[in-house]
Design an enzyme around this catalytic site. Sequence first.
Site, PDB file in Angstrom:
ATOM      1  N   HIS A 291      45.975 119.568   7.363  1.00  0.00           N
ATOM      2  CA  HIS A 291      46.460 121.110   8.049  1.00  0.00           C
ATOM      3  C   HIS A 291      46.595 121.316   9.565  1.00  0.00           C
ATOM      4  O   HIS A 291      46.519 120.205   9.580  1.00  0.00           O
ATOM      5  CB  HIS A 291      44.667 121.940   8.101  1.00  0.00           C
TER       6      HIS A 291
ATOM      7  N   PHE B 211      43.455 130.971  -4.651  1.00  0.00           N
ATOM      8  CA  PHE B 211      42.707 129.695  -4.129  1.00  0.00           C
ATOM      9  C   PHE B 211      41.520 129.165  -3.190  1.00  0.00           C
ATOM     10  O   PHE B 211      41.401 128.415  -2.882  1.00  0.00           O
ATOM     11  CB  PHE B 211      44.035 128.425  -3.712  1.00  0.00           C
TER      12      PHE B 211
ATOM     13  N   ARG C  91      54.940 120.237  12.230  1.00  0.00           N
ATOM     14  CA  ARG C  91      55.248 120.182  10.498  1.00  0.00           C
ATOM     15  C   ARG C  91      55.758 119.654  10.126  1.00  0.00           C
ATOM     16  O   ARG C  91      56.488 118.859   8.762  1.00  0.00           O
ATOM     17  CB  ARG C  91      55.819 121.332  10.523  1.00  0.00           C
TER      18      ARG C  91
ATOM     19  N   THR D 281      53.676 121.511   2.366  1.00  0.00           N
ATOM     20  CA  THR D 281      52.814 122.332   1.552  1.00  0.00           C
ATOM     21  C   THR D 281      52.226 121.366   0.136  1.00  0.00           C
ATOM     22  O   THR D 281      50.834 120.708   0.082  1.00  0.00           O
ATOM     23  CB  THR D 281      51.415 123.339   1.324  1.00  0.00           C
TER      24      THR D 281
ATOM     25  N   ARG E  79      52.470 114.160   4.043  1.00  0.00           N
ATOM     26  CA  ARG E  79      52.413 114.846   2.881  1.00  0.00           C
ATOM     27  C   ARG E  79      53.007 113.652   1.476  1.00  0.00           C
ATOM     28  O   ARG E  79      51.811 113.850   0.461  1.00  0.00           O
ATOM     29  CB  ARG E  79      51.951 116.477   2.881  1.00  0.00           C
TER      30      ARG E  79
END
Length: 145
Positions: free
Chosen positions: A119, A56, A89, A95, A106
């Site tokens: 990010h 990716f 985080r 992710t 997210r």
Amino acid sequence: MKTLIIIRPDSVLRGLVGEILTRFEKHGIRIAGLKVMQLDKEIAGRLYEIHKGKPFYDSLLNTMIESPVVIAVLDTDVLDNQSAIALVRRIVGATDPSKAEMGTIRGDFGLRIDMNIIHASDSVEAAAREIPIFFRKEELVKYKC
Ligand code: ATP
Ligand code: MG
């Protein structure tokens, strides 16, 4: 402690910058540096150098350079380095947005693993490496209280 976040191109275009920064601010995390920047392949490649060679990688770099990003250095003296980065985080979420908890950035706004909004440095070492890619020391403020 200081850590780096980058609000990705599609998130900026969707008008999510304020909402994302607010999430960190509401935890008492402060903004020590902030800029809008159009990344190129060289600088995006430095950010994601650990992913070089992965399937990716090329599309990741293309996604990061397609339009401007908003980059922030986040700061809190209340927590030790490791706890602060773990908190950032956790606010960001997993992710893959389809696995990220609702209530995380997210989980709430992400669509796919390659459209995951933001990010964030994933360790103290990563933050120390990534911040100088985007900010000179004089561009970062220190809060006295
Ligand atoms: P980031 O470094 O962007 O904060 P992360 O630390 O949660 O994300 P990494 O494993 O470092 O996850 O992946 C970096 C980026 O590469 C991810 O944000 C995602 O956009 C992309 N990515 C990771 N894994 C995949 C995959 N399997 N397929 C497509 N894109 C991926
Ligand atoms: Mg990462």
